[in-house]
Design an enzyme around this catalytic site. Structure first.
Site, PDB file in Angstrom:
ATOM      1  N   GLY A  11       0.836  -1.206   0.000  1.00  0.00           N
ATOM      2  CA  GLY A  11       0.000   0.000   0.000  1.00  0.00           C
ATOM      3  C   GLY A  11       0.866   1.248   0.000  1.00  0.00           C
ATOM      4  O   GLY A  11       0.531   2.256   0.614  1.00  0.00           O
ATOM      5  N   SER A  13       1.534   3.315  -2.385  1.00  0.00           N
ATOM      6  CA  SER A  13       1.282   4.282  -3.456  1.00  0.00           C
ATOM      7  C   SER A  13       0.651   5.571  -2.958  1.00  0.00           C
ATOM      8  O   SER A  13       0.563   6.550  -3.694  1.00  0.00           O
ATOM      9  CB  SER A  13       0.381   3.650  -4.519  1.00  0.00           C
ATOM     10  OG  SER A  13      -0.841   3.228  -3.932  1.00  0.00           O
ATOM     11  N   ARG A  14       0.166   5.575  -1.713  1.00  0.00           N
ATOM     12  CA  ARG A  14      -0.433   6.820  -1.197  1.00  0.00           C
ATOM     13  C   ARG A  14      -0.465   6.786   0.336  1.00  0.00           C
ATOM     14  O   ARG A  14      -0.102   5.778   0.959  1.00  0.00           O
ATOM     15  CB  ARG A  14      -1.843   7.006  -1.761  1.00  0.00           C
ATOM     16  CG  ARG A  14      -2.839   6.003  -1.196  1.00  0.00           C
ATOM     17  CD  ARG A  14      -4.219   6.231  -1.773  1.00  0.00           C
ATOM     18  NE  ARG A  14      -5.232   5.676  -0.917  1.00  0.00           N
ATOM     19  CZ  ARG A  14      -6.485   5.443  -1.278  1.00  0.00           C
ATOM     20  NH1 ARG A  14      -6.858   5.738  -2.508  1.00  0.00           N
ATOM     21  NH2 ARG A  14      -7.351   4.957  -0.435  1.00  0.00           N
ATOM     22  N   ASN A  63      -2.613  -7.897  -5.177  1.00  0.00           N
ATOM     23  CA  ASN A  63      -3.624  -7.908  -4.125  1.00  0.00           C
ATOM     24  C   ASN A  63      -3.057  -8.722  -2.962  1.00  0.00           C
ATOM     25  O   ASN A  63      -2.923  -9.947  -3.059  1.00  0.00           O
ATOM     26  CB  ASN A  63      -4.912  -8.543  -4.668  1.00  0.00           C
ATOM     27  CG  ASN A  63      -5.949  -8.733  -3.587  1.00  0.00           C
ATOM     28  OD1 ASN A  63      -5.781  -8.265  -2.453  1.00  0.00           O
ATOM     29  ND2 ASN A  63      -7.023  -9.420  -3.927  1.00  0.00           N
ATOM     30  N   VAL A  64      -2.740  -8.058  -1.866  1.00  0.00           N
ATOM     31  CA  VAL A  64      -2.077  -8.766  -0.760  1.00  0.00           C
ATOM     32  C   VAL A  64      -2.953  -9.861  -0.148  1.00  0.00           C
ATOM     33  O   VAL A  64      -2.451 -10.755   0.536  1.00  0.00           O
ATOM     34  CB  VAL A  64      -1.574  -7.810   0.359  1.00  0.00           C
ATOM     35  CG1 VAL A  64      -0.475  -6.896  -0.160  1.00  0.00           C
ATOM     36  CG2 VAL A  64      -2.718  -7.029   0.978  1.00  0.00           C
ATOM     37  N   TYR A 155     -12.892  -3.999  11.114  1.00  0.00           N
ATOM     38  CA  TYR A 155     -11.582  -3.329  11.094  1.00  0.00           C
ATOM     39  C   TYR A 155     -10.844  -3.546  12.430  1.00  0.00           C
ATOM     40  O   TYR A 155      -9.663  -3.893  12.441  1.00  0.00           O
ATOM     41  CB  TYR A 155     -11.807  -1.842  10.830  1.00  0.00           C
ATOM     42  CG  TYR A 155     -10.561  -1.009  10.696  1.00  0.00           C
ATOM     43  CD1 TYR A 155      -9.795  -1.058   9.529  1.00  0.00           C
ATOM     44  CD2 TYR A 155     -10.144  -0.158  11.715  1.00  0.00           C
ATOM     45  CE1 TYR A 155      -8.650  -0.277   9.391  1.00  0.00           C
ATOM     46  CE2 TYR A 155      -9.014   0.623  11.591  1.00  0.00           C
ATOM     47  CZ  TYR A 155      -8.264   0.561  10.427  1.00  0.00           C
ATOM     48  OH  TYR A 155      -7.125   1.339  10.306  1.00  0.00           O
ATOM     49  N   ALA A 157     -11.277  -5.933  14.610  1.00  0.00           N
ATOM     50  CA  ALA A 157     -10.888  -7.343  14.725  1.00  0.00           C
ATOM     51  C   ALA A 157      -9.640  -7.614  13.892  1.00  0.00           C
ATOM     52  O   ALA A 157      -8.710  -8.305  14.336  1.00  0.00           O
ATOM     53  CB  ALA A 157     -12.036  -8.250  14.288  1.00  0.00           C
ATOM     54  N   LYS A 159      -7.310  -5.517  13.047  1.00  0.00           N
ATOM     55  CA  LYS A 159      -6.135  -4.829  13.600  1.00  0.00           C
ATOM     56  C   LYS A 159      -5.700  -5.459  14.929  1.00  0.00           C
ATOM     57  O   LYS A 159      -4.504  -5.476  15.250  1.00  0.00           O
ATOM     58  CB  LYS A 159      -6.427  -3.331  13.756  1.00  0.00           C
ATOM     59  CG  LYS A 159      -6.653  -2.609  12.416  1.00  0.00           C
ATOM     60  CD  LYS A 159      -5.411  -2.672  11.533  1.00  0.00           C
ATOM     61  CE  LYS A 159      -5.518  -1.798  10.305  1.00  0.00           C
ATOM     62  NZ  LYS A 159      -4.306  -1.835   9.453  1.00  0.00           N
ATOM     63  N   ILE A 188      -4.933   9.793  11.584  1.00  0.00           N
ATOM     64  CA  ILE A 188      -3.922  10.392  10.705  1.00  0.00           C
ATOM     65  C   ILE A 188      -4.648  10.922   9.466  1.00  0.00           C
ATOM     66  O   ILE A 188      -5.521  10.228   8.915  1.00  0.00           O
ATOM     67  CB  ILE A 188      -2.870   9.341  10.268  1.00  0.00           C
ATOM     68  CG1 ILE A 188      -2.279   8.592  11.489  1.00  0.00           C
ATOM     69  CG2 ILE A 188      -1.769   9.986   9.426  1.00  0.00           C
ATOM     70  CD1 ILE A 188      -1.465   9.413  12.464  1.00  0.00           C
TER      71      ILE A 188
HETATM   72  P1  NAI Z   1      -5.143   4.697   2.310  1.00  0.00           P
HETATM   73  O1  NAI Z   1      -6.498   4.197   1.993  1.00  0.00           O
HETATM   74  O2  NAI Z   1      -4.801   6.099   1.965  1.00  0.00           O
HETATM   75  O3  NAI Z   1      -4.035   3.746   1.667  1.00  0.00           O
HETATM   76  C1  NAI Z   1      -4.139   2.352   1.759  1.00  0.00           C
HETATM   77  C2  NAI Z   1      -3.202   1.727   0.767  1.00  0.00           C
HETATM   78  O4  NAI Z   1      -3.377   0.302   0.820  1.00  0.00           O
HETATM   79  C3  NAI Z   1      -3.481   2.160  -0.666  1.00  0.00           C
HETATM   80  O5  NAI Z   1      -2.240   2.373  -1.315  1.00  0.00           O
HETATM   81  C4  NAI Z   1      -4.167   0.946  -1.269  1.00  0.00           C
HETATM   82  O6  NAI Z   1      -3.942   0.811  -2.656  1.00  0.00           O
HETATM   83  C5  NAI Z   1      -3.510  -0.188  -0.503  1.00  0.00           C
HETATM   84  N1  NAI Z   1      -4.316  -1.404  -0.511  1.00  0.00           N
HETATM   85  C6  NAI Z   1      -5.594  -1.553  -0.070  1.00  0.00           C
HETATM   86  N2  NAI Z   1      -5.999  -2.816  -0.282  1.00  0.00           N
HETATM   87  C7  NAI Z   1      -4.967  -3.492  -0.858  1.00  0.00           C
HETATM   88  C8  NAI Z   1      -4.769  -4.819  -1.314  1.00  0.00           C
HETATM   89  N3  NAI Z   1      -5.733  -5.738  -1.209  1.00  0.00           N
HETATM   90  N4  NAI Z   1      -3.573  -5.150  -1.851  1.00  0.00           N
HETATM   91  C9  NAI Z   1      -2.588  -4.245  -1.945  1.00  0.00           C
HETATM   92  N5  NAI Z   1      -2.701  -2.952  -1.537  1.00  0.00           N
HETATM   93  C10 NAI Z   1      -3.883  -2.592  -1.003  1.00  0.00           C
HETATM   94  O7  NAI Z   1      -4.932   4.416   3.869  1.00  0.00           O
HETATM   95  P2  NAI Z   1      -3.951   5.074   4.950  1.00  0.00           P
HETATM   96  O8  NAI Z   1      -4.748   6.002   5.760  1.00  0.00           O
HETATM   97  O9  NAI Z   1      -2.697   5.524   4.323  1.00  0.00           O
HETATM   98  O10 NAI Z   1      -3.685   3.786   5.874  1.00  0.00           O
HETATM   99  C11 NAI Z   1      -2.546   2.975   5.752  1.00  0.00           C
HETATM  100  C12 NAI Z   1      -2.580   1.939   6.869  1.00  0.00           C
HETATM  101  O11 NAI Z   1      -2.622   2.605   8.126  1.00  0.00           O
HETATM  102  C13 NAI Z   1      -3.800   1.022   6.830  1.00  0.00           C
HETATM  103  O12 NAI Z   1      -3.441  -0.272   7.207  1.00  0.00           O
HETATM  104  C14 NAI Z   1      -4.711   1.634   7.874  1.00  0.00           C
HETATM  105  O13 NAI Z   1      -5.614   0.689   8.401  1.00  0.00           O
HETATM  106  C15 NAI Z   1      -3.717   2.119   8.893  1.00  0.00           C
HETATM  107  N6  NAI Z   1      -4.230   3.158   9.769  1.00  0.00           N
HETATM  108  C16 NAI Z   1      -4.598   4.378   9.267  1.00  0.00           C
HETATM  109  C17 NAI Z   1      -5.079   5.349  10.109  1.00  0.00           C
HETATM  110  C18 NAI Z   1      -5.471   6.702   9.625  1.00  0.00           C
HETATM  111  O14 NAI Z   1      -5.953   7.484  10.455  1.00  0.00           O
HETATM  112  N7  NAI Z   1      -5.307   7.028   8.357  1.00  0.00           N
HETATM  113  C19 NAI Z   1      -5.230   5.103  11.541  1.00  0.00           C
HETATM  114  C20 NAI Z   1      -4.810   3.799  11.972  1.00  0.00           C
HETATM  115  C21 NAI Z   1      -4.313   2.874  11.092  1.00  0.00           C
END
Ligand code: NAI
Length: 242
Positions: A11, A13-14, A63-64, A155, A157, A159, A188
């Site tokens: 993940g 890419s963003r 796809n992980v 979610y 569960a 985590k 975040i």
């Molecule tokens: P985001 O939605 O901006 O990015 C998620 C990334 O995971 C994207 O690049 C997406 O393409 C990739 N992804 C999703 N499903 C996938 C799959 N099946 N195979 C490969 N790649 C996949 O999310 P964000 O906010 O950057 O979150 C990143 C991590 O941090 C996540 O695990 C999220 O649960 C965790 N997190 C985020 C928080 C927040 O406040 N943003 C808070 C706590 C945890």
């Protein structure tokens, strides 16, 4: 600090994953970005890593949640980079809803990506780490996995499961010189959280504001070099889970 090492960031890419890729590249690591769908975004992260930090960087669509696809992708990364020493399981999704009405597919999709996805990556990269007698795994969990969150039973569960996976992997792989830790972000600012300006939960953050993606990336960077730390869950949450 990480010169000559290769880090795989799922993940990447963003959002938080993108910030982690830049941070590890800034420390000298070569970067393999795994992304779900947006090739342009993933390629642009790689270009920035190469141009700004002079490291090698490549993007892999995968796809992980798919066990065989992860196996093939890890083989490609090995062919391209020789080996890898760092894995950051950051890919994650949400499908929020009330427990009493949650669709089965929404429960399964979140568990498959957030928890099984991390297992798939560790499962297929462990051999490389064991052969190299060096490995650092960092799983991005969430304070939702520690505290629970109404409307996020799937979610939370996933985590919480990731924390169990982290601790078991830490115990099992420690004799091979491999560490496994987790980072638990709070709120975040990313695409996943969207606009939270009116969210009353913001008032519950002792430090009084949302975190930035770089705050999480800094914690990941610390764990890559914390050679006596394993099985730990490091909160990056402004104090919300105190
Ligand atoms: P985001 O939605 O901006 O990015 C998620 C990334 O995971 C994207 O690049 C997406 O393409 C990739 N992804 C999703 N499903 C996938 C799959 N099946 N195979 C490969 N790649 C996949 O999310 P964000 O906010 O950057 O979150 C990143 C991590 O941090 C996540 O695990 C999220 O649960 C965790 N997190 C985020 C928080 C927040 O406040 N943003 C808070 C706590 C945890």
């Amino acid at each position: 600090m990480l010169k000559g090492k290769t880090a795989v960031v799922t993940g990447g890419s963003r959002g938080i994953g993108e910030a982690i890729a830049y941070k590890l590249a800034s420390l000298g690591a070569n970067i393999a970005v795994i992304y779900a769908g947006n090739a342009t975004a993933a390629e642009s992260v790689c270009e920035k890593c190469k141009q700004q930090h002079g490291v090698e960087a490549r993007a892999y669509q995968c796809n992980v949640a798919d066990f065989s696809a992860v196996k093939e992708t890890v083989a490609k990364i090995k062919a391209d980079f020789g080996t890898a020493q760092i894995l950051v399981n950051n890919a994650g999704i949400t499908r929020d809803g009330l427990l009493a009405m949650m669709k089965e597919e929404d429960f399964d999709a979140v568990l498959d990506t957030n928890l099984k996805g991390a297992f798939n990556m560790i499962r297929h990269m462990a051999g490389m780490f064991i052969r190299g007698r060096e490995g650092c795994i960092i799983n991005i969990t969430s304070v939702a996995g520690m505290m629970g969150n109404a409307g996020q039973c799937n979610y939370s569960a996933s985590k919480a499961g990731l924390i169990g996976l982290t601790k078991s992997a830490a115990k099992e792989l420690a004799p091979k010189g491999i560490r496994c830790n987790a980072v638990a972000p709070g709120f975040i600012a990313t695409d996943m959280t969207g606009n939270q300006a009116d969210n009353p939960l913001l008032n519950m953050i002792p430090l009084g504001k949302m975190g930035e993606t770089e705050d999480v990336a800094d914690a990941v960077a610390y764990l890559t070099t914390a050679k006596y730390v394993t099985g730990e869950v490091l909160r990056v949450d402004g104090g919300i889970a105190i």
